[in-house]
Scaffold this active site. Structure first.
Site, PDB file in Angstrom:
ATOM      1  CG  ASP A  47       5.236  59.870  67.554  1.00 27.22           C
ATOM      2  OD1 ASP A  47       5.501  60.540  66.538  1.00 27.22           O
ATOM      3  OD2 ASP A  47       6.014  59.752  68.519  1.00 27.22           O
ATOM      4  CG  ASP A  48       2.152  55.830  68.840  1.00 26.90           C
ATOM      5  OD1 ASP A  48       3.356  55.891  68.539  1.00 26.90           O
ATOM      6  OD2 ASP A  48       1.733  55.894  70.006  1.00 26.90           O
ATOM      7  CG  HIS A 101       5.259  51.946  69.015  1.00 27.05           C
ATOM      8  ND1 HIS A 101       5.061  51.915  70.374  1.00 27.05           N
ATOM      9  CD2 HIS A 101       5.433  53.250  68.705  1.00 27.05           C
ATOM     10  CE1 HIS A 101       5.098  53.149  70.862  1.00 27.05           C
ATOM     11  NE2 HIS A 101       5.331  53.974  69.876  1.00 27.05           N
ATOM     12  CG  HIS A 193       0.872  60.006  70.636  1.00 25.77           C
ATOM     13  ND1 HIS A 193       1.331  60.998  71.471  1.00 25.77           N
ATOM     14  CD2 HIS A 193       1.858  59.062  70.557  1.00 25.77           C
ATOM     15  CE1 HIS A 193       2.554  60.670  71.897  1.00 25.77           C
ATOM     16  NE2 HIS A 193       2.896  59.510  71.364  1.00 25.77           N
TER      17      HIS A 193
END
Length: 223
Positions: A47-48, A101, A193
């Site tokens: 993620d991210d 986000h 992440h």
């Protein structure tokens, strides 16, 4: 009587918090968190990103012939087109993790949430030439607003069955690795992440142990 009402109210409040905060609850959205799989396959997800770690993560994945799914933030993808291209060119998949986000995303109007999903999908398509149907809500938070936006955009919500807690900076990477490999089983979706400290080191340790246990690493779509 008042105490009974208070207790019931507190229980209901806790249930609502759990339903929103844990994507595995599937209360608002029937998120894909794992699959029934007889073969020893797991889906590694990040993620991210993209981030400064993406390149080194891709190098680690190459060494183990492992495929992964990267849930990308739209505005970051727009500002780092080459990393997105590298992810796809190496056989991995990219998916939607919202445009900004923002921690406020779950309480934005449905139209605004929908726009974030559509804008991110457009950027991913413009870069890769591939349509995307997968969306992971930031922080794994779901509610009726998120659910309606997912339905509007005909997307599939993707959660996880193994959460690494790798964003806790003070937690030693070896502890995180032990947690992941201890919990991992066939059909799991593992949450990592790519922006965190030593993301590549953690990934290598996880892949090394699971590879020795006979696991194969595939994208969410392949899983």
């Amino acid at each position: 009587m008042f105490s009974v009402v208070l207790i019931i109210s507190l229980i209901l409040l806790l249930l609502l918090i759990w339903a929103s905060a844990d994507i595995r609850s599937r209360v608002y959205v029937n998120s894909l968190c794992s699959v029934n799989c007889k073969e020893k396959k797991v889906a590694i997800t990040f993620d991210d990103g993209p981030s400064q770690n993406t390149k080194s993560i891709l190098e680690v994945l190459d060494r183990y012939n492992a495929k992964a799914t990267f849930f990308l933030v739209g505005e970051k993808a727009l500002n780092d087109v080459e990393s997105v291209k590298s992810i796809v060119n190496k056989g991995h998949s990219v998916a939607n993790h919202s445009w900004s986000h923002s921690s406020l995303l779950p309480i934005k109007p449905v139209d605004d949430i929908t726009k974030e999903l559509l804008d991110t999908n457009k950027v991913l398509f413009d870069i890769t030439g591939k349509e995307n149907i997968y969306f992971r809500p930031p922080f794994g938070v779901t509610n009726p607003l998120i659910a309606k936006s997912i339905k509007r955009t005909n997307m599939v919500s993707v959660g996880w069955s193994v959460r690494s807690f790798d964003t806790i900076s003070w937690l030693p990477r070896r502890i995180i690795c032990k947690r992941v490999v201890r919990k991992a089983k066939s059909g799991d979706i593992i949450l990592l992440h790519d922006r965190v400290h030593q993301a590549d080191v953690l990934l290598e340790n996880v892949l090394n142990i699971l590879h020795n246990k006979g696991f194969v690493f595939v994208t969410v779509d392949e899983l």
